[in-house]
Every structure is written in structure tokens, then in C-alpha cells.
Scaffold this active site. Structure first.
Site, PDB file in Angstrom:
ATOM      1  N   ASP A   1      -1.623  -1.781   9.904  1.00  9.30           N
ATOM      2  CA  ASP A   1      -1.926  -1.855   8.467  1.00  9.30           C
ATOM      3  C   ASP A   1      -2.759  -3.082   8.103  1.00  9.30           C
ATOM      4  O   ASP A   1      -3.390  -3.120   7.039  1.00  9.30           O
ATOM      5  CB  ASP A   1      -0.631  -1.898   7.642  1.00  9.30           C
TER       6      ASP A   1
ATOM      7  N   LYS B   1       0.851  -1.198   0.000  1.00  6.14           N
ATOM      8  CA  LYS B   1       0.000   0.000   0.000  1.00  6.14           C
ATOM      9  C   LYS B   1       0.881   1.240   0.000  1.00  6.14           C
ATOM     10  O   LYS B   1       2.090   1.197   0.306  1.00  6.14           O
ATOM     11  CB  LYS B   1      -0.934   0.015   1.204  1.00  6.14           C
TER      12      LYS B   1
END
Length: 251
Positions: A134, A7
């Protein structure tokens, strides 16, 4: 074979940690980056084993998040987590791209599916606090989202095409060191105005007067090498991704 995508954080607001909190609260714009991915192969086994490779070279991962995640699932659901796992890394270690968290999230999803356990049974705040901030985003499978609280609040957002380039390097930046540096700043207060930053990205008008990543100042205090590398890219809209050390050039 599982493709494990990293990401990027186009915005990262970090709140001052209270003495009663074990982690910092955040508000961040996450985007799944499908330009690169790790490859995971997994199969049932009589014993647990995990191997990491970078190209043809075997590498060692300290504090393996996959192993920690499997232990977590075993404890929460009482399932057998003996698997043979091989991870072929393409996403740089300690790059701020969440490669390790993505690996762990994809393994969690695989184990749940093969044990007929619904994702909704997971306590996302518990995962964020005990495994990693995350991981809930990667479990969500969203392409982009506003991630808040400890990383457990995931709000899907449909973004226009935002053009950016990820510049990776071999500079290792420790997330732990960055947050320790931040916590040692008694005057710390978040400078990210999230709504203004989000509107600037939605309107494709990156504003160099805004701060998009609260960690950036502390990342540079931890790594002078990254500070010098960052300043080589003159004339670009740029931010550090997450806790370092990748650089995002935003067009």
C-alpha cells in the site's frame, strides 16, 4: 503535524502467487479516504523514538512499519534517521484501511524532503516488496488510482463522486492469515473482472452479481465474527475493504 489519511479498496483483484514470487500481484482501485486521519508529530532527535497513542492511551505496535521504513531509508541513502515520532491513532488497527502504511509513507516523504532527496529516487517495486504493497499509493499523494503489480504501479484516475460509508469495528483480521488461507486453496483463481467492476462504479451502478474483492471469501474463513457482522447489514451494496475488517457500504 502531519495528517495521515487511510485508503479504501473499491476493487481488489489478487492473482495466484507463483512459486518464484514472494508476494501476490494485485490490481486494485484505491481511494484516499479523508473522513478520518491519524496525526503524526515528528522532530529531529539525538536518538530514535516512536510512541503510538489511541486517545490518551499508549499502545504498542508489533513489527512497527515506521521503524522498518526508517531503517530502509538509512540503508538506501545513508542518512541519519534519529527522530522523535508520536503517532495519535484514529484509524483502526488491522482494519484493511492501510493506516500503518499511510503512517510509514508520510514519514518517508517527510524524511526525504528534509534531506533534499527526490521521491523519484525511490524504487517503488522494492518498497512494495520489502515494506508494504500500500505504501507506494500513499507516497504518490493521488486521491484515487489504479494500483497494480506488487502495489508499485500507480495510475492516477479521476473518479466521479462515489458515495460510500466505512463501517469500522473492533474485529482484528490478520492480513498474513488471510493470504495463507488463500494460498492453501490449490484451486484458487481470481474471480474479479476488473474492467466490469470499474465500469459499474464509474456508472454508479454497483452490481451485486460481481465479485469486487478476491480476499473476501478467505477473510470470512479467517473471521466468523466479521462474517456475522457483514451479514447484519441487509439491503446494502457492501464489500469488505482490503484484507479486512472494515465494511464498505456503497450507495
Amino acid at each position: 503535524m502531519i495528517k495521515s489519511y487511510p485508503k479504501v479498496n473499491l476493487i481488489l483483484k489478487v492473482y495466484k502467487r507463483k512459486k518464484t514470487e514472494i508476494k501476490h500481484r494485485i490490481k486494485s482501485l484505491f481511494v484516499l479516504d479523508k473522513s478520518i486521519f491519524d496525526v503524526i508529530n515528528i522532530k529531529k532527535s539525538k536518538i530514535f523514538s516512536i510512541k503510538y497513542f489511541l486517545g490518551s492511551k499508549s499502545i504498542q505496535i508489533k513489527n512497527c512499519l515506521i521503524k522498518k521504513s526508517l531503517n530502509y531509508l538509512s540503508e538506501k541513502f545513508g542518512i541519519d534517521v534519529n527522530y522523535e515520532i508520536v503517532v495519535n491513532k484514529s484509524v483502526n488497527l488491522m482494519s484493511g484501511l492501510g493506516g500503518g502504511s499511510s503512517n510509514a509513507a508520510n514519514i518517508i516523504l517527510y524524511i526525504l524532503k528534509h534531506n533534499n532527496i527526490k521521491v523519484s529516487f525511490l524504487d517503488m517495486e522494492d518498497i512494495a516488496l520489502n515494506l508494504g504493497s500500500d505504501i507506494p499509493f500513499f507516497i504518490s499523494k493521488f486521491n484515487s488510482a489504479i494500483v497494480s503489480n506488487y502495489g508499485d504501479k500507480i495510475e492516477k484516475i479521476n473518479l466521479p463522486k462515489i458515495s460510500y460509508k466505512v463501517l469500522t469495528n473492533k474485529i482484528l483480521v490478520s492480513t498474513k492469515d488471510v493470504f495463507e488461507k488463500m494460498d492453501s486453496d490449490e484451486k484458487y483463481i481470481s474471480k474479479v473482472e476488473f474492467k466490469k467492476c470499474l465500469n459499474s462504479l464509474l456508472n454508479k451502478k454497483f452490481n451485486n452479481h460481481y465479485i469486487y474483492n478476491d480476499l473476501q471469501t478467505y477473510i470470512f474463513k479467517v473471521s466468523q465474527k466479521l462474517f456475522k457482522e457483514f451479514n447484519k447489514h441487509k439491503g446494502f451494496n457492501k464489500i469488505i475493504c482490503g484484507s479486512g475488517g472494515s465494511i464498505l457500504l456503497i450507495k
